[in-house]
Design a protein around this motif. Structure first.
Motif, PDB file in Angstrom:
ATOM      1  N   LEU A 174       0.811  -1.209   0.000  1.00 43.60           N
ATOM      2  CA  LEU A 174       0.000   0.000   0.000  1.00 43.60           C
ATOM      3  C   LEU A 174       0.847   1.262   0.000  1.00 43.60           C
ATOM      4  N   LEU A 175       2.035   1.191   0.600  1.00 41.11           N
ATOM      5  CA  LEU A 175       2.867   2.373   0.759  1.00 41.11           C
ATOM      6  C   LEU A 175       4.066   2.370  -0.177  1.00 41.11           C
ATOM      7  N   ALA A 176       4.101   1.414  -1.095  1.00 40.99           N
ATOM      8  CA  ALA A 176       5.140   1.351  -2.139  1.00 40.99           C
ATOM      9  C   ALA A 176       6.536   1.416  -1.520  1.00 40.99           C
ATOM     10  N   ALA A 177       7.340   2.332  -1.991  1.00 41.77           N
ATOM     11  CA  ALA A 177       8.746   2.366  -1.568  1.00 41.77           C
ATOM     12  C   ALA A 177       8.987   3.345  -0.420  1.00 41.77           C
ATOM     13  N   GLN A 178       7.960   3.767   0.269  1.00 45.55           N
ATOM     14  CA  GLN A 178       8.138   4.736   1.346  1.00 45.55           C
ATOM     15  C   GLN A 178       8.890   4.128   2.528  1.00 45.55           C
ATOM     16  N   ARG A 179       9.654   4.981   3.203  1.00 47.97           N
ATOM     17  CA  ARG A 179      10.351   4.579   4.418  1.00 47.97           C
ATOM     18  C   ARG A 179      10.052   5.598   5.506  1.00 47.97           C
ATOM     19  N   PHE A 180      10.130   5.140   6.767  1.00 51.39           N
ATOM     20  CA  PHE A 180       9.705   5.981   7.871  1.00 51.39           C
ATOM     21  C   PHE A 180      10.764   6.008   8.964  1.00 51.39           C
ATOM     22  N   ASP A 181      10.801   7.129   9.694  1.00 53.16           N
ATOM     23  CA  ASP A 181      11.695   7.252  10.847  1.00 53.16           C
ATOM     24  C   ASP A 181      11.139   6.488  12.051  1.00 53.16           C
ATOM     25  N   LEU A 182       9.820   6.480  12.174  1.00 55.03           N
ATOM     26  CA  LEU A 182       9.150   5.744  13.249  1.00 55.03           C
ATOM     27  C   LEU A 182       7.961   4.993  12.667  1.00 55.03           C
ATOM     28  N   VAL A 183       7.864   3.721  12.989  1.00 53.08           N
ATOM     29  CA  VAL A 183       6.669   2.943  12.669  1.00 53.08           C
ATOM     30  C   VAL A 183       6.055   2.501  13.987  1.00 53.08           C
ATOM     31  N   ILE A 184       4.784   2.820  14.177  1.00 54.65           N
ATOM     32  CA  ILE A 184       4.070   2.519  15.411  1.00 54.65           C
ATOM     33  C   ILE A 184       3.003   1.463  15.117  1.00 54.65           C
ATOM     34  N   CYS A 185       2.928   0.447  15.946  1.00 53.49           N
ATOM     35  CA  CYS A 185       1.888  -0.577  15.803  1.00 53.49           C
ATOM     36  C   CYS A 185       1.512  -1.054  17.197  1.00 53.49           C
TER      37      CYS A 185
END
Length: 289
Positions: A134-145
């Motif tokens: 769903l988010l393709a090639a995006q990267r994140f500094d923080l992933v919260i789950c």
């Protein structure tokens, strides 16, 4: 007339009526278990709007803010965002927030709360395990789950997906049920068969066949390592209190507090690092390896 029996002439009508009333009004413990199942299936109430749930959200946010270290503009993904209890405050603090949830209704509420706060965030509809596509090639500094992984039969599958969404120096923030919480809550409502399951294993089918996990710390370390993650920190979320369906609510129900809620929050924050095993949730902070 002495005693509680109805007159003999009415007994033929009384006992069928009593049976019907018993079926229509389930025991309190059964009703609470139904609430627990609904909550695990995606939430039964607006966590952003509920004062007690906002307090627990604030406990999560205190750890997330510490990880941000005063920086703004971080790329943050909130997986299983519900109505924006974490996503909206983080967006209000200047971060670039993407909020993902399987429920279009929760996402609509999340957008509404963001609008009410005058902040912008992106919402994406879909399951946690589909986040990479769903988010393709995006990267994140923080992933919260938070408050999601314990209800999945294969949490490692989702953890691998979330790891792939992290920047090289990104951090993953998750939470898991504790065995202490499960035992306390099930004992409160005398769910003997479910108690036997929880006492004998770290995951299984309880509450009418729903899959849960309540993994111990060493198991989580091994699980995260298999998924290419190393756990840095563990903290308790809700060591002293609960809400409604919690066994901890039998000690102190945060939902009943008003002016004392900030005092409870301060105490919860003070003891979080000491009792991660004895809380509603075990907060986990991990990085990719």
């Amino acid at each position: 007339m002495a005693g509680s029996q109805p007159p003999h002439a009415l007994q033929a009508l009384w006992w069928p009526l009593r049976s019907a009333l018993a079926s229509a009004w389930p025991r309190r413990g059964d009703a609470q278990m139904q609430r627990m199942r609904r909550a695990a299936g995606g939430g039964e109430g607006d966590m952003h709007a509920d004062a007690a749930e906002r307090m627990y959200g604030a406990l999560y946010l205190s750890h997330i803010r510490a990880l941000a270290g005063g920086r703004s503009g971080l790329r943050i993904l909130d997986v299983g965002c519900q109505s924006g209890r974490l996503a909206v405050p983080l967006a209000a603090e200047g971060h670039k927030v993407t909020a993902l949830d399987l429920s279009p209704d929760w996402l609509a509420l999340c957008r509404r709360h963001a609008l009410e706060q005058g902040v912008a965030l992106r919402t994406v509809e879909g399951a946690a395990e589909d986040a990479a596509a769903l988010l393709a090639a995006q990267r994140f500094d923080l992933v919260i789950c938070t408050e999601l992984l314990y209800a999945l039969e294969d949490p490692c599958r989702t953890l691998r997906v979330l790891r792939g969404l992290l920047d090289d120096r990104g951090l993953l923030v998750t939470s898991h049920r504790t065995r202490h919480y499960m035992l306390l809550t099930l004992a409160r409502f005398q769910r003997w068969d479910d108690l036997a399951v929880v006492a004998g294993a770290e995951e299984g089918r309880v509450l009418g066949g729903q899959h849960y996990g309540w993994h111990e710390a060493d198991t989580l370390h091994r699980m995260y390592a298999r998924c290419g993650l190393q756990i840095e920190q563990m903290h308790g979320i809700g060591c002293l209190s609960g809400v409604g369906v919690d066994g901890l609510a039998a000690v102190l129900d945060a939902a009943t507090l008003r002016e004392d809620l900030p005092r409870l929050q301060a105490l919860e924050q003070a003891v979080a690092h000491r009792y991660p095993d004895a809380a509603r949730y075990r907060l986990v902070i991990a990085h990719p390896v």
